[in-house]
Write a protein that holds these residues in place. Structure first.
Motif, PDB file in Angstrom:
ATOM      1  N   ASP A   1       0.807  -1.217   0.000  1.00 29.28           N
ATOM      2  CA  ASP A   1       0.000   0.000   0.000  1.00 29.28           C
ATOM      3  C   ASP A   1       0.841   1.268   0.000  1.00 29.28           C
ATOM      4  OD1 ASP A   1      -2.153  -1.670   0.053  1.00 29.28           O
ATOM      5  OD2 ASP A   1      -2.722  -1.271   2.131  1.00 29.28           O
TER       6      ASP A   1
ATOM      7  N   PHE B   1       2.055   1.859  -3.473  1.00 31.25           N
ATOM      8  CA  PHE B   1       0.870   2.200  -4.271  1.00 31.25           C
ATOM      9  C   PHE B   1       0.489   3.671  -4.087  1.00 31.25           C
ATOM     10  CE2 PHE B   1      -3.714   2.699  -4.675  1.00 31.25           C
ATOM     11  CZ  PHE B   1      -3.974   2.113  -5.908  1.00 31.25           C
TER      12      PHE B   1
ATOM     13  N   TYR C   1      -5.978   3.765 -10.841  1.00 32.82           N
ATOM     14  CA  TYR C   1      -5.247   3.185  -9.714  1.00 32.82           C
ATOM     15  C   TYR C   1      -6.182   2.383  -8.807  1.00 32.82           C
ATOM     16  CZ  TYR C   1      -0.521   4.971 -10.322  1.00 32.82           C
ATOM     17  OH  TYR C   1       0.751   5.178 -10.785  1.00 32.82           O
TER      18      TYR C   1
ATOM     19  N   TYR D   1      -5.866  -1.610  -8.081  1.00 36.55           N
ATOM     20  CA  TYR D   1      -5.778  -2.131  -6.715  1.00 36.55           C
ATOM     21  C   TYR D   1      -6.833  -3.202  -6.451  1.00 36.55           C
ATOM     22  CZ  TYR D   1      -5.109  -1.987  -1.638  1.00 36.55           C
ATOM     23  OH  TYR D   1      -4.844  -2.321  -0.334  1.00 36.55           O
TER      24      TYR D   1
END
Length: 270
Positions: free
Chosen positions: A25, A28, A65, A69
């Motif tokens: 994360d 990301f 994005y 995810y």
């Protein structure tokens, strides 16, 4: 100036170490933030940073994005979801052109669409590479190839560079430097493979890393020149001032943007 550039470079390396090692994360979210900043820099060049085409682009980047995810949890084919997103994005941009006429021109609409692909999508391959099996090692090739090639090309060009690679666009870059950068990136790839095999027990093939290094190095130079071409066309020196001594996000990540997807696909294929 040199001290500022050096300190900024060290800070970037520390951030890269923390985020790439942590992955997940943190990586990301950092890449999402970098993508939005990079898009802002590009959109500013075309005068759409705060206008409808730009706003639609930011929304599309965040949606991309988010889809990236959550894609593993979504039903159906992953590719279909991404295609639907980009079709919707294109339709929204064209709607902005139609209903905002004559406030926006076609170049601005195309730039908004291009910005998402060029910055957000291509940078996301750093995250996708990190997710691969062995990605904790492979992801570093993105930076090894781009920044290693840049350093080697500069050194070789200074020593023996005679033939201009792109005399109008970038007079200081030479063919000899470009070749030296590619060879240097391949050698760095081999050294990197030796290092992670010895200390990380990675078990990677040195020849494969040499190939990936050479290919990544070659593509990184195109990325560097492409970013320069956009700046030359629009008479700007740097995309931004976020990174002291380096310019903006796009000034520092111009080669990485092109290298990231190449490293991902070569890692998958090889």
């Amino acid at each position: 100036m040199f001290r500022t550039r050096l300190l900024s470079g060290i800070l970037l390396m520390v951030i890269a170490l923390i985020t790439l090692i942590a992955g997940g994360d943190l990586l990301f979210l950092v890449l999402l933030a970098i993508s939005l900043v990079g898009m802002t820099e590009l959109y500013r060049v075309f005068g759409i940073g705060k206008k409808a085409p730009g706003v639609i682009g930011y929304i599309a980047a965040v949606a991309y994005y988010g889809l990236l995810y959550f894609a593993p949890q979504l039903p159906g084919e992953k590719l279909d979801w991404f295609m639907m997103l980009f079709m919707a994005f294109l339709i929204c941009e064209m709607a902005a052109l139609v209903f905002g006429y004559p406030n926006y021109n076609t170049q601005q609409i195309f730039a908004a669409f291009f910005g998402v692909l060029y910055v957000a999508v291509m940078l996301s391959y750093i995250y996708q590479t990190r997710l691969l099996s062995g990605g904790v090692f492979t992801v570093w090739l993105v930076f090894v190839c781009s920044w290693g090639c840049d350093t080697c090309a500069y050194c070789v060009g200074m020593l023996i560079g005679k033939h201009k690679m792109a005399p109008v666009l970038s007079p200081k870059k030479s063919v000899e430097g470009g070749i030296g950068g590619i060879v240097g990136a391949a050698l760095i790839g081999v050294l990197y493979a030796l290092a992670i095999n010895h200390w990380g027990d990675a078990g990677v093939d040195m020849a494969t890393y040499a190939i990936i290094g050479a290919a990544g190095g070659a593509i990184s130079q195109i990325g560097d020149l492409a970013a320069s071409a956009v700046k030359r066309y629009h008479n700007i020196k740097d995309y931004g001032k976020l990174i002291p001594g380096h310019g903006g996000i796009l000034d520092r990540f111009d080669s990485v943007i092109f290298t990231a997807p190449i490293i991902y696909y070569l890692a998958v294929l090889l």
